[in-house]
Design a protein around this motif. Sequence first.
Motif, PDB file in Angstrom:
ATOM      1  N   ARG A  37       4.197   5.961  -5.399  1.00 23.77           N
ATOM      2  CA  ARG A  37       4.750   5.481  -6.672  1.00 23.77           C
ATOM      3  C   ARG A  37       5.190   6.609  -7.605  1.00 23.77           C
ATOM      4  O   ARG A  37       5.991   6.375  -8.511  1.00 23.77           O
ATOM      5  CB  ARG A  37       3.743   4.575  -7.385  1.00 23.77           C
ATOM      6  N   ARG A  92       0.831  -1.205   0.000  1.00 27.68           N
ATOM      7  CA  ARG A  92       0.000   0.000   0.000  1.00 27.68           C
ATOM      8  C   ARG A  92       0.867   1.258   0.000  1.00 27.68           C
ATOM      9  O   ARG A  92       0.537   2.247  -0.653  1.00 27.68           O
ATOM     10  CB  ARG A  92      -0.946  -0.012   1.200  1.00 27.68           C
ATOM     11  N   GLU A 145       1.168  -4.744 -10.175  1.00 28.98           N
ATOM     12  CA  GLU A 145       0.715  -3.670 -11.071  1.00 28.98           C
ATOM     13  C   GLU A 145       1.566  -2.419 -10.913  1.00 28.98           C
ATOM     14  O   GLU A 145       1.871  -1.737 -11.912  1.00 28.98           O
ATOM     15  CB  GLU A 145      -0.757  -3.371 -10.801  1.00 28.98           C
ATOM     16  N   ASP A 146       1.957  -2.091  -9.676  1.00 32.17           N
ATOM     17  CA  ASP A 146       2.812  -0.911  -9.485  1.00 32.17           C
ATOM     18  C   ASP A 146       4.214  -1.146 -10.053  1.00 32.17           C
ATOM     19  O   ASP A 146       4.833  -0.212 -10.589  1.00 32.17           O
ATOM     20  CB  ASP A 146       2.893  -0.552  -7.994  1.00 32.17           C
ATOM     21  N   THR A 190      -1.515  -5.502  -6.143  1.00 36.95           N
ATOM     22  CA  THR A 190      -1.048  -4.109  -6.097  1.00 36.95           C
ATOM     23  C   THR A 190       0.443  -4.024  -6.387  1.00 36.95           C
ATOM     24  O   THR A 190       0.898  -3.169  -7.158  1.00 36.95           O
ATOM     25  CB  THR A 190      -1.354  -3.494  -4.719  1.00 36.95           C
ATOM     26  N   ASN A 242       2.341   1.806  -3.445  1.00 38.47           N
ATOM     27  CA  ASN A 242       1.318   2.365  -4.327  1.00 38.47           C
ATOM     28  C   ASN A 242       1.103   3.851  -4.062  1.00 38.47           C
ATOM     29  O   ASN A 242       0.993   4.653  -4.993  1.00 38.47           O
ATOM     30  CB  ASN A 242       0.004   1.602  -4.138  1.00 38.47           C
ATOM     31  N   ARG A 243       1.110   4.209  -2.796  1.00 38.88           N
ATOM     32  CA  ARG A 243       0.833   5.602  -2.438  1.00 38.88           C
ATOM     33  C   ARG A 243       1.938   6.539  -2.922  1.00 38.88           C
ATOM     34  O   ARG A 243       1.672   7.661  -3.356  1.00 38.88           O
ATOM     35  CB  ARG A 243       0.672   5.716  -0.924  1.00 38.88           C
TER      36      ARG A 243
END
Length: 490
Positions: free
Chosen positions: A390, A384, A474-475, A471, A387-388
């Motif tokens: 990225r 997470r 994909e990131d 996640t 992702n935040r």
Amino acid sequence: MDPRDKTYSVVVFPLLKTGRPVRLGSLEFRSTDDLDGLPEDQAGSVTEITRMLFALGDQRIKRASYAIVDRVDRVNASAGLVALGDVEAVVAYFYASPRHEFNDLFLTPEHASIAVLTPNRVASELVRLSFNVIDAAKHVDLKVDETGFVDGYDGVIGLRYHFWVAPGSRLYGTTPHPILNHSQDLASDVERAACARADYRLLLQLLEECDRGGDIGSRVFTAVRWFNRANSEHRDEAESFICLSVALETLLCVPHDAKKDRFVDAIALLLGRVPRLEDWATQFYEARSRAVHEGNVGQVAFVPKLTSSKRKGAPTYQSLLAYGREVFQLCLGTVLTGASLSSHADLATKLTSNSERFEAVSRTLADDSLPLAVRLERLDPLARAINRYRYVPDTGLTTPMMLGACRAAASVTLESARDISEGLTNALTALADAPRTDRDLEQLDALRALVDEFKGLPDRTTAGVSPAVITLVEDTWRYVYRDYFSIKES
């Protein structure tokens, strides 16, 4: 029912009553006359234990506060007792010293001692002594079996003193002459304190957190325990100075070198340049040093107005310890407030780069000492955060680093997942087994295929793959897709 088969222990504050249920951390404490909703065996244990609680002589305590917890193994109880110790430390801190101007304590820490009682078979000679004693009161006859054991309780009070009791026993607190205060009410006192002061409110919040072992949490609870030790009625003045000094130095992270100067500066930094505060800190630390090196404190009162370098004969005012208690509480409130603000601002996460997170992902997923489910659970906050952040530039990121993390995630998913589709299984296997080459084309190709599989899922929640893994993959593709097409073209 054999008491050894019971799955619970009873936690009691023998000398603290409560008018209504109150939550402390994960525990709900209720009055011992409130048994509503308890299973029959638990209600029976609470009733038995309540009858054992005595204040002085043959005066039995009418109401105390209790909570039911998972069974505490007396031999291997360190983890459970640490959490209970945090609760005991916070409650003792709440009742410590509301009236600094008189240098008194509302209640000493002994009044907040917790007793933990676990149903068990107990040797009768541990419950009732048989040598060099006279029974001065009529006791209930123990129901001793042929092996010499009775149904009773293994106990520990103050989280350090072990004891064994059975119905008819008497359990006294850790203070020889307890104070049963009329106004004391655990639920009301906790609620009122949390509304009045930041240190009380934030300590309660810290108790609620699942992970209290972080640097701040561990340091705060250790400091609070030493603060409580300084207030114990079993300490003399020199011991109290040493304990309070340890509490302050722990809270303030005072380094070993140049301790006195760092101690004074740390207090001034937290509380501001208050007139005479540095004078107090200097005098307090000198008294602490005398206690450590000479065994006695000497001057215990504060000299507010120094007319010369010599303090002997100068007018004194108030105890250095009285000021020390208040200074500790003010510093604790400041430290907890700062920690709360930085936590809400997510400062620790912001100061960690995504390259460090990818490395942490690989370490976590490769840790064979952890079950697969735990590894995936620990992956979630890392994924997470990646992702935040990225879009934040990170020059430490490399394609092999990110692909390594994704390969590890694919491998753990294949080991742990059930009921995933054939297409997903094949894509995960292709990534996990992709050969490592100088240009990483095969791995990038497998990563792209896995991303396409994720995109085609009608419902990700039922795919059988951890959302954290999806996640992360994909990131990673967002980071490396340009490299992929560049290599492919060349």
